[in-house]
Design an enzyme around this catalytic site. Structure first.
Site, PDB file in Angstrom:
ATOM      1  N   CYS A  81       0.808  -1.225   0.000  1.00 24.86           N
ATOM      2  CA  CYS A  81       0.000   0.000   0.000  1.00 24.86           C
ATOM      3  C   CYS A  81       0.842   1.276   0.000  1.00 24.86           C
ATOM      4  O   CYS A  81       0.329   2.359  -0.274  1.00 24.86           O
ATOM      5  CB  CYS A  81      -0.936   0.000   1.197  1.00 24.86           C
ATOM      6  N   HIS A  93      -3.476   7.136   2.588  1.00 22.15           N
ATOM      7  CA  HIS A  93      -3.863   5.839   2.044  1.00 22.15           C
ATOM      8  C   HIS A  93      -5.247   5.477   2.563  1.00 22.15           C
ATOM      9  O   HIS A  93      -5.545   5.644   3.746  1.00 22.15           O
ATOM     10  CB  HIS A  93      -2.838   4.785   2.464  1.00 22.15           C
ATOM     11  N   ASN A 123     -10.116  -0.135  -0.451  1.00 20.14           N
ATOM     12  CA  ASN A 123      -8.649  -0.098  -0.445  1.00 20.14           C
ATOM     13  C   ASN A 123      -8.134  -0.631  -1.778  1.00 20.14           C
ATOM     14  O   ASN A 123      -8.186  -1.830  -2.034  1.00 20.14           O
ATOM     15  CB  ASN A 123      -8.124  -0.938   0.719  1.00 20.14           C
TER      16      ASN A 123
END
Length: 332
Positions: free
Chosen positions: A116, A256, A286
């Site tokens: 990520c 994020h 996500n």
């Protein structure tokens, strides 16, 4: 000699049409909209449908969108870096496949896997190429087909992830804009709590690994949450301190998009009001390395040249970090 900085000069994106809603997921696993929204803040996520389509197909679409918006001549591109954990295959690099699909020939191209945190790692790396003078037109692609590594019988992970791709153009400038500071870290101890166990050299694919669902993403949410809240916020605060920035100096936090509670905790550490935080997790979930540039894409018309943006991420590995960007252009 004047100092050369690396600045983002355009952002493209692609999101699949299909929307996987919480209501649909509740018919697949034991979950519901209230539980998902309370725990992570996701309402729906995009899923790439179609036989034989992978991360490179979305990445190519994002590059094409970038070209449409900027008028970029692809024959001038000398570096393509792709951040992904869901590459089309082990060999060749997805970056090379994207180049072939969009018509970029003989450019340097390779992949980065930092989970990520991939976009931050990629932006830091391509900026070094630009600052050295060896590359002048760089495309940083972040593309993730997370649906390909999610077990849709596992209620703890299938609610989290979606598919998306972005492409940013990064170029040199002598102005005091672009990537101003980068604070990136990794610590492999976190591999036990967020990983895909099989498919690598330690546990090659076999009938057993497939039957045991070891090719899907595995996460111990409580452990990941604990470290994400602390490490991501610490990295942000360190960047603010060493650049003498207060909350009033920050135009936007670009975090994020993994968990709404992690985002809120980071903003609170910065003493930043919610209206200065980019949040689209409710619509995309996500998308791993694509979440931060997807925010930049959606907020692009609200950004102005010289705006201070703090980018922050935490991902598998563990990897984490924060960056200070002075935005490079006014709304187009």
């Amino acid at each position: 000699m004047p100092q050369i900085n690396a600045v983002i000069t355009g952002v493209g994106a692609f999101t699949p049409e299909y929307r996987l809603t919480n209501d649909e997921l509740s018919r697949m696993v034991d979950t519901n909209d209230e539980w998902i929204m309370t725990r992570v803040g996701i309402k729906e996520r995009r899923i790439l449908k179609g036989e034989g389509l992978g991360a490179s197909d979305m990445g190519a679409k994002a590059v094409e969108d970038l070209v449409r918006k900027t008028g970029l001549d692809l024959q001038t591109v000398d570096l393509v870096v792709c951040t992904t954990v869901t590459g089309d295959m082990v060999i060749p690099a997805t970056a090379a496949i994207i180049c072939d699909k969009v018509g970029i020939h003989k450019a340097l191209a390779f992949d980065i896997n930092a989970a990520c945190s991939g976009f931050l790692y990629g932006l830091d790396l391509v900026s070094q190429y630009i600052k050295s003078g060896s590359k002048k037109k760089v495309i940083l692609v972040s593309t993730e087909k997370m649906s390909s590594i999610v077990d849709y019988t596992d209620r703890t992970t299938c609610v989290l992830f979606g598919d998306a791709a972005t492409a940013v153009l990064v170029e040199p400038t002598e102005e005091s804009i672009g990537l101003m500071d980068s604070n990136l870290h990794a610590d492999g101890f976190g591999r036990e709590w967020l990983k895909i166990p099989a498919g690598g050299s330690v546990m090659p694919a076999s009938h057993e690994t497939v039957d045991q669902k070891k090719h899907f993403v595995y996460q111990e949410g409580k452990q990941v949450f604990k470290y994400a809240v602390t490490y991501m916020a610490d990295a942000v605060v360190e960047v603010m301190h060493r650049n003498n920035l207060k909350a009033d100096d920050i135009a936007w936090l670009v975090p994020h998009q993994a968990n709404l509670r992690i985002i809120s905790a980071t903003a609170e550490r910065m003493e930043l009001p919610s209206e200065k935080v980019m949040i689209n997790i409710q619509r995309y979930g996500n998308t791993t390395s694509a979440t931060i540039p997807l925010c930049l894409y959606e907020w692009e018309k609200q950004l102005h040249k010289g705006d201070n943006l703090i980018l922050a991420a935490f991902g598998g590995g563990f990897t984490w970090g924060a960056q200070l960007i002075k935005w490079g252009y006014d709304p187009k």
